[in-house]
Design a protein around this motif. Sequence first.
Motif, mmCIF file in Angstrom:
data_model
loop_
_atom_site.group_PDB
_atom_site.id
_atom_site.type_symbol
_atom_site.label_atom_id
_atom_site.label_comp_id
_atom_site.label_asym_id
_atom_site.label_seq_id
_atom_site.Cartn_x
_atom_site.Cartn_y
_atom_site.Cartn_z
ATOM 1 N N ALA A 137 6.519 1.503 7.252
ATOM 2 C CA ALA A 137 6.316 0.781 6.143
ATOM 3 C C ALA A 137 7.453 1.098 5.255
ATOM 4 N N THR A 138 7.955 2.721 5.404
ATOM 5 C CA THR A 138 8.891 3.089 4.519
ATOM 6 C C THR A 138 10.520 2.157 4.628
ATOM 7 N N ALA A 139 10.707 1.965 5.801
ATOM 8 C CA ALA A 139 11.867 1.039 6.064
ATOM 9 C C ALA A 139 11.588 -0.197 5.415
ATOM 10 N N ALA A 159 21.427 8.648 8.488
ATOM 11 C CA ALA A 159 20.506 9.064 9.440
ATOM 12 C C ALA A 159 19.789 8.028 10.067
ATOM 13 N N ALA A 160 20.787 7.000 10.714
ATOM 14 C CA ALA A 160 20.415 5.764 10.796
ATOM 15 C C ALA A 160 19.748 5.429 12.381
ATOM 16 N N SER A 161 19.942 6.624 13.102
ATOM 17 C CA SER A 161 19.083 6.393 14.122
ATOM 18 C C SER A 161 17.585 7.064 14.219
ATOM 19 N N GLY A 162 17.363 7.665 13.164
ATOM 20 C CA GLY A 162 16.147 8.403 12.820
ATOM 21 C C GLY A 162 14.843 7.067 12.818
ATOM 22 N N ALA A 163 13.677 7.598 12.513
ATOM 23 C CA ALA A 163 12.381 6.651 12.461
ATOM 24 C C ALA A 163 12.723 5.671 11.709
ATOM 25 N N VAL A 164 13.175 5.925 10.388
ATOM 26 C CA VAL A 164 13.133 4.918 9.288
ATOM 27 C C VAL A 164 14.623 4.164 9.281
ATOM 28 N N GLY A 165 15.649 4.522 9.618
ATOM 29 C CA GLY A 165 16.925 4.041 9.759
ATOM 30 C C GLY A 165 17.257 3.218 10.568
ATOM 31 N N GLN A 166 16.478 3.395 12.076
ATOM 32 C CA GLN A 166 16.960 2.254 13.033
ATOM 33 C C GLN A 166 16.256 1.056 12.717
ATOM 34 N N LEU A 167 14.960 1.128 12.023
ATOM 35 C CA LEU A 167 14.356 0.016 11.451
ATOM 36 C C LEU A 167 15.069 -0.779 10.493
ATOM 37 N N VAL A 168 15.430 0.105 9.447
ATOM 38 C CA VAL A 168 16.330 -0.574 8.444
ATOM 39 C C VAL A 168 17.451 -1.468 8.798
ATOM 40 N N GLY A 279 14.239 5.684 -6.424
ATOM 41 C CA GLY A 279 13.605 6.642 -5.442
ATOM 42 C C GLY A 279 12.212 5.789 -5.233
ATOM 43 N N PHE A 280 11.456 6.167 -4.040
ATOM 44 C CA PHE A 280 10.327 5.286 -3.732
ATOM 45 C C PHE A 280 9.332 6.374 -2.734
ATOM 46 N N LEU A 281 8.216 6.375 -2.852
ATOM 47 C CA LEU A 281 7.436 6.769 -2.068
ATOM 48 C C LEU A 281 6.530 5.917 -1.210
ATOM 49 N N VAL A 282 6.269 5.755 -0.133
ATOM 50 C CA VAL A 282 5.666 4.428 0.599
ATOM 51 C C VAL A 282 4.259 4.361 0.223
ATOM 52 N N PRO A 283 3.468 5.445 -0.050
ATOM 53 C CA PRO A 283 2.190 5.411 -0.435
ATOM 54 C C PRO A 283 1.975 4.462 -1.810
ATOM 55 N N ASP A 284 2.853 4.340 -2.534
ATOM 56 C CA ASP A 284 2.829 3.558 -3.859
ATOM 57 C C ASP A 284 2.641 2.201 -3.288
ATOM 58 N N TYR A 286 1.296 1.030 -0.435
ATOM 59 C CA TYR A 286 0.444 0.496 0.937
ATOM 60 C C TYR A 286 -0.487 -0.740 0.708
ATOM 61 N N HIS A 287 -0.478 -1.277 -0.390
ATOM 62 C CA HIS A 287 -1.008 -2.674 -0.569
ATOM 63 C C HIS A 287 -0.160 -3.851 -0.068
ATOM 64 N N LEU A 288 1.059 -3.258 0.633
ATOM 65 C CA LEU A 288 1.764 -4.222 1.204
ATOM 66 C C LEU A 288 1.687 -4.097 2.652
ATOM 67 N N TYR A 289 0.844 -3.089 3.077
ATOM 68 C CA TYR A 289 0.691 -2.519 4.599
ATOM 69 C C TYR A 289 0.583 -4.038 5.575
ATOM 70 N N PRO A 290 -0.649 -4.570 4.999
ATOM 71 C CA PRO A 290 -1.133 -5.654 5.899
ATOM 72 C C PRO A 290 0.059 -6.828 6.166
ATOM 73 N N LYS A 291 0.615 -7.119 5.116
ATOM 74 C CA LYS A 291 1.936 -7.993 5.395
ATOM 75 C C LYS A 291 3.020 -7.358 6.084
ATOM 76 N N PHE A 292 3.441 -6.440 5.881
ATOM 77 C CA PHE A 292 4.206 -5.315 6.637
ATOM 78 C C PHE A 292 3.897 -5.478 8.221
ATOM 79 N N LEU A 293 2.742 -5.031 8.657
ATOM 80 C CA LEU A 293 2.130 -4.830 9.958
ATOM 81 C C LEU A 293 2.244 -6.275 10.590
ATOM 82 N N ASP A 294 1.844 -7.618 9.932
ATOM 83 C CA ASP A 294 2.081 -8.901 10.556
ATOM 84 C C ASP A 294 3.563 -9.169 10.975
ATOM 85 N N THR A 295 4.296 -8.686 10.026
ATOM 86 C CA THR A 295 5.766 -9.183 10.091
ATOM 87 C C THR A 295 6.376 -8.430 11.520
#
Lengths: 341, 341
Positions: A137-139, A159-168, A279-284, A286-295
């Motif tokens: 969700a952060t990515a 840090a592109a091979s990390g959990a976030v970077g690889q997805l971005v 800057g951002f923190l993903v919990p702000d 989380y209302h987008l989580y369902p859309k993200f998950l679907d995608t």
Amino acid sequence: MGDKVRNKQIILRDYVKASAKESDMILKTSTITLKVPQDCNGAVLVKNLYLSCDPYMRTRMSFLQGSYGDSFTPALGYGVARVLDSSHPNFKKGDLVWGMTAWEEYTIITSTERLFKVQHMDVPLSYYTGILGMPGATAYVGFYEICSPKQGETVFISAASGAVGQLVGQFAKLSGCYVVGSAGSKHKVDLLKNKFGFDDAFNYKEEPDFNAALKRYFPNGIDIYFDNVGGKMLDAVLLNMRLHGRISACGMISQYDVQELEGVKNLFNVVTKRIRMEGFLVPDYYHLYPKFLDTVLTLIKEGKITYLEDIAEGLESAPSALIGLFSGRNIGKQVVVVSRE
Amino acid sequence: MGDKVRNKQIILRDYVKASAKESDMILKTSTITLKVPQDCNGAVLVKNLYLSCDPYMRTRMSFLQGSYGDSFTPALGYGVARVLDSSHPNFKKGDLVWGMTAWEEYTIITSTERLFKVQHMDVPLSYYTGILGMPGATAYVGFYEICSPKQGETVFISAASGAVGQLVGQFAKLSGCYVVGSAGSKHKVDLLKNKFGFDDAFNYKEEPDFNAALKRYFPNGIDIYFDNVGGKMLDAVLLNMRLHGRISACGMISQYDVQELEGVKNLFNVVTKRIRMEGFLVPDYYHLYPKFLDTVLTLIKEGKITYLEDIAEGLESAPSALIGLFSGRNIGKQVVVVSRE
């Protein structure tokens, strides 16, 4: 009241000043009753299955002004867990959940606002610590919401091979961008180019001059920088940003484990190039989580997105796995298996 | 061809490394024919009346990577002028204009995209170098467009008694914000509090610890920082920003005239506090100029906004007036009178 069972926990020994070590965390064995206590209305009791090692956790280990929050004892962190008992209407015994839990075998979770029910089981459960959880969700948020990408733009990811970077990087390719990543070993660079489909990648440890390296990979400059590292690399990126560039300030891992913070000198480029750094923190978001998950579930099932995990076995391995993030020992998303049930 | 007349000009001697001095600029006398040359179709020939001294001009004097543009010979700058001859359909002889001209008595302006006709003459003409010109539009855009202010928010402005800062503070008060400014002398601090209506102000030269000073004036933190100075003050502000704060990166005057750029160490606050830091250059927003002019003219006429100029007489005084900006010698908007016609 039921019988008590053993509950192994990872505890932070004390606030860490610089260079966190495995020995800053200790394994402690206590006991727990596998029932939500009567005075914890709305809580759930879970058995932790997978725990997530994330760079931001380092900042929680320091007594750091302007950091995320308090220190953690026992270690708080994201994970995937099985509900064993619940006094919350949204969760029932047997549910699988992901969200904020703790580094131990069993946890009473009283703050359930950051707990999500796992509803799609046709992917590995551990994915909910990564591609389908907080880092994924952060990515998603950090790239699509913060960077406003446009087809044909150039994207740099540290840090592109990390959990976030690889997805971005993969999101950026799917958006028609030109994507280059930096990572800390030849193996990771190969992964970026050959497994994750980056257009190019480089090993920052072999680049004495980041500015020169970036000029080589981006002769016409960078439209979007997804910053996971801060410090010197951010400073060099500022010199190479294009007009109206965007910087997604996701993390600054290069600064978490140092005695003295590095100064960033090229911020005047923010003015002259009209850069937006956010800057951002993903919990702000989380209302987008369902859309993200679907995608992302769809992308996984269609084979359009690849995901790499680095799995450590057993709660005992958690301190070493976490510390490994800061030397870049992990390859891909660092997960700790507490129990395969 | 008409007769040639004398044309005094201010010329940059060479690129400046650090600490620009008056003697980096020289007065030269050449001659000019008061007609638009035949090969300059679309140009206008103007007599310069008022010239504007602006901090950004310092950056043009250096050969600086990531700066606004080229060096300038003769000095380019904003000013107010009378059209003496025109081959452009939008401008005719006798028009008063403001916009990008040059530091000399007469100028052939070939790029007229940044030239505006002066249509309201019931305010001092010199105002079009400041409150009604580029600095005024900068304050307007940088505050309303970049900072998205809300009533009750806390606003900090550095270099607050300058051409831009004094207006930002007044806009912020009109928006119902709590406003504190920093400046470099007791006299300027008094002006901020007593003339421009800031809630409070302090002399940064008397504050050994900017972080402590900001904590005194903003015990609950800063929502909006209008940054005119960069460097150490920006670093201290980052420690004192509130969640979801906004930083309008307007300029970084503390860094223009130094040998070695200062490093900003507290950027991790951008992540943890979800700060948006955004650079802008006002010409990108000149489509908003009519709306701005309408708003600010009304405020001036209703006595709801105050404006202070520091006037230097004669083109010969221009180098000294410009250099004075970097030691903070000016009080209010620095203008140079070339001719009162």
